[in-house]
Design a protein around this motif. Structure first.
Motif, mmCIF file in Angstrom:
data_model
loop_
_atom_site.group_PDB
_atom_site.id
_atom_site.type_symbol
_atom_site.label_atom_id
_atom_site.label_comp_id
_atom_site.label_asym_id
_atom_site.label_seq_id
_atom_site.Cartn_x
_atom_site.Cartn_y
_atom_site.Cartn_z
ATOM 1 N N LEU A 142 0.833 -1.202 0.000
ATOM 2 C CA LEU A 142 0.000 0.000 0.000
ATOM 3 C C LEU A 142 0.871 1.256 0.000
ATOM 4 N N LEU A 143 1.901 1.276 0.805
ATOM 5 C CA LEU A 143 2.792 2.438 0.865
ATOM 6 C C LEU A 143 3.506 2.640 -0.469
ATOM 7 N N ALA A 144 3.918 1.544 -1.109
ATOM 8 C CA ALA A 144 4.544 1.645 -2.433
ATOM 9 C C ALA A 144 3.554 2.190 -3.451
ATOM 10 N N PHE A 145 2.308 1.749 -3.376
ATOM 11 C CA PHE A 145 1.296 2.253 -4.308
ATOM 12 C C PHE A 145 1.048 3.742 -4.104
ATOM 13 N N LEU A 146 0.975 4.193 -2.859
ATOM 14 C CA LEU A 146 0.790 5.615 -2.591
ATOM 15 C C LEU A 146 1.976 6.429 -3.117
ATOM 16 N N ASN A 147 3.177 5.888 -2.978
ATOM 17 C CA ASN A 147 4.349 6.570 -3.534
ATOM 18 C C ASN A 147 4.252 6.642 -5.056
ATOM 19 N N HIS A 148 3.765 5.578 -5.664
ATOM 20 C CA HIS A 148 3.559 5.565 -7.122
ATOM 21 C C HIS A 148 2.522 6.615 -7.525
#
Length: 188
Positions: A142-148
């Protein structure tokens, strides 16, 4: 801060680390003289975090819709239990009672609550801290997706920075103490 709202699963999940994380958060809340506000259930991580807060001598306040009192099995020994007419009232009441919000591992309901409270912060409906306790890497994706989404210019920097993350509950609560909400943004 007086109370922290904790969003989490009505399931314990598949790993013992999730229950351990819920208990560690409960102990950190009590050690910091913070009350728990949560969904009111006796099941899963919800029941685990509430019971540990109570076992440590803390305050646990549940908020549950009347339709879920028997389905989610309302915790019978809470400091206080509010029964609402529906989920919308539940979330509004939890937000009203809380000075910050933490998501433990959970499913669709946890995600929905987390993103709604983040959106309310983005819209300046509140200026309270929001974080995830990233137990066993649960929120890494989820954190990686938000960064994306941020890198693709769908989330502004100040709004991406609203969601804090830590693997240690004390670290997350310490970050809450210094949180400053982003300035109000005009959407033109």
């Amino acid at each position: 801060m007086k109370n922290i709202c904790v969003y989490c699963g009505s399931s314990p999940g598949s790993r013992v680390e999730y229950a351990e994380g819920a208990k560690a958060l409960a102990r950190a809340l009590v050690a910091n003289n913070l009350g728990l506000v949560y969904g009111g259930s006796n099941l899963g991580l919800m029941g685990i975090v509430a019971q540990e807060v109570l076992d440590q001598g803390g305050t646990a306040v549940g908020v549950i819709p009347e339709q879920l009192v028997t389905k989610e099995l309302a915790h019978p020994a809470l400091t206080e239990l509010f029964i609402t007419r529906n989920m919308h009232e539940r979330k509004a009441r939890m937000a009203e009672l809380s000075d910050g919000f933490i998501a433990l591992p959970g499913g669709l309901g946890t995600f929905e609550e987390l993103f709604e409270i983040l959106t309310w912060g983005q819209l300046s409906f509140h200026s309270k801290p929001v974080g995830v306790l990233n137990v066993n890497g649960y929120y890494d994706g989820l954190l990686a997706f938000l960064n994306h989404a941020h890198s693709e210019a769908f989330i502004r920097t100040q709004h991406r920075n609203m969601l804090m993350s830590a693997t240690c509950p004390i670290e997350l609560l310490n970050a809450f103490k210094t949180y400053e909400a982003p300035p109000v943004v005009k959407w033109v």
